[in-house]
Scaffold this active site. Sequence first.
Site: not given
Ligand code: BG6
Length: 528
Positions: A261, A198-199
């Site tokens: 997230h 989960d980044h």
């Molecule tokens: C991803 C989603 O996990 O997270 C995207 O699939 C979203 O829809 C993105 O744009 C947002 O991540 P970050 O790190 O760019 O804010």
Amino acid sequence: MQNATNPLREGLSNRAQAKPCALVIFGATGDLTHRKLVPALYNLAADGDLPPGTVVIGFARRDKDDGVFRKEMEEATKKFSRQPVQQELWDHFAQNLFYHRSEFDKDEGYKALAERLDQLDKDHNLGGRRMFYLAAGPEQFEPIITRLKGSGLNKPGADGGWSRVVVEKPFGTDLPSARHLNETVGSAFDESSTYRIDHFLGKETAQNIMVLRFANAIFEPIWNSRYIDHIEITAAETLGVEGRAGYYETSGALRDMVQNHLIQLLTLVCMEPPTDLGADSVRGEKVKVLRSLRQFKNADDVNKHVVRGQYAAGAINGQSVPAYRAEQNVKPGSMTETFVAMRVLIDNWRWSGVPIYVRVGKRLPKSAAEISVFFKRAPSVLFNEGTPDDERGADSNNVLVIRIQPDEGVSLRMQSKLPGAALRVEPVKMDFQYGASFGKASPEAYERLLHDAMSGDPTLFARRDEVEEAWQFVDVIERAWHGSTEGASTADGGPADAPALCEYAAGSWGPPEADELCKQDGREWRRF
Ligand code: BG6
């Protein structure tokens, strides 16, 4: 601020030392590999954090050789890297970059991969350490895992080695599919060798939530329903669906962002202090929060607490943008939500009666993710005498804002006397900014997460039960909207009692119904 003694510098736990390994990326010609994974690996190398000797093998269906793959990765890294690419460093890094062509569901490809890995093991002294990163489409996860198992690649390559799997999102599309995937993964890899990405958990400020709460004695005593009025968690994006309609139409904002997230951020803000920083202590506390989330009972309940929206045409930063339904590959009558706002309640001692408002959306006026903790107002006996509490406005609360991105940092809103003879009270802000205090940009989330997976530290990855509990919470909402949890984009609008899909103009902060959700409780979303 003294960096040498600052826990932010040291990370959440004593970071294990990563040893060189073979990292196989499934889906090596895809977007994620180009935009995030290879640039993150290059940046780790540039910062001296990639164990020397580590080899990266891109596994994909297209026909190409190592040379072509290296050239493509070089271009992508030059475009997407956090730090400018130094040619000499890149050339060195690229020597350990390889390409392996195969279908995902053909046993021969895995047999050849096993042979290649054995050879690389010998040539680079990798000690049988292997990491398999599933960055291919989710429909490929099962075929890949089954064949990794079939070819014995789920076992360490040599004595003392290890074999790990990193699984990208989406991890299932509902509870049954997530359970099924967990079983498939579990039949090949132990839980301790499974890393569900989960980044958001790799973002520097998300990691700082625990440090802020538990390394500062001033916050924990007031981190509860006695002192906290409510919490807001917002993740806003100016971007639209950006050519990802194929995926997004079956997902929508709830599955794309909330199930993973946003719920992860919520657990970090609301968890109890863990007994130690071990992965299972931390994740065990997060699961307890998930188990205490008040589940919605039926469509009525969902209607009361959750607002779904979809963007209509509008303008972002003066530029006209089309409606979601007019985007490429989106069904004209799509019921996919691009915005969700909800009121979440946690039924435990600490949080009883404290609403957590969660909001996420595409095509909003700003790209920003923030957590705002609103403390209860001071009694109005001295400075605001005579003004009833509900007329004092949200500006009179102390608010601790954790900025996940951009301008990573933390600020605290306080009341202060306006200089001058009259006694006027105005809100002011105390602000900590990562960039200014530490003098360097935070690493990308994927850098931290790749490094942790190589080091064998799963703290910042979701555990099996976390993922399943989050789906359980989200499935009830999906069912209320669509009648089932299978596919979000039914053009017929779902069941007759389905809560409405509210329209909002691109470039606005979502539908008016989302504001109403807070207003009903005498509150309002923080403006930023
Ligand atoms: C991803 C989603 O996990 O997270 C995207 O699939 C979203 O829809 C993105 O744009 C947002 O991540 P970050 O790190 O760019 O804010």
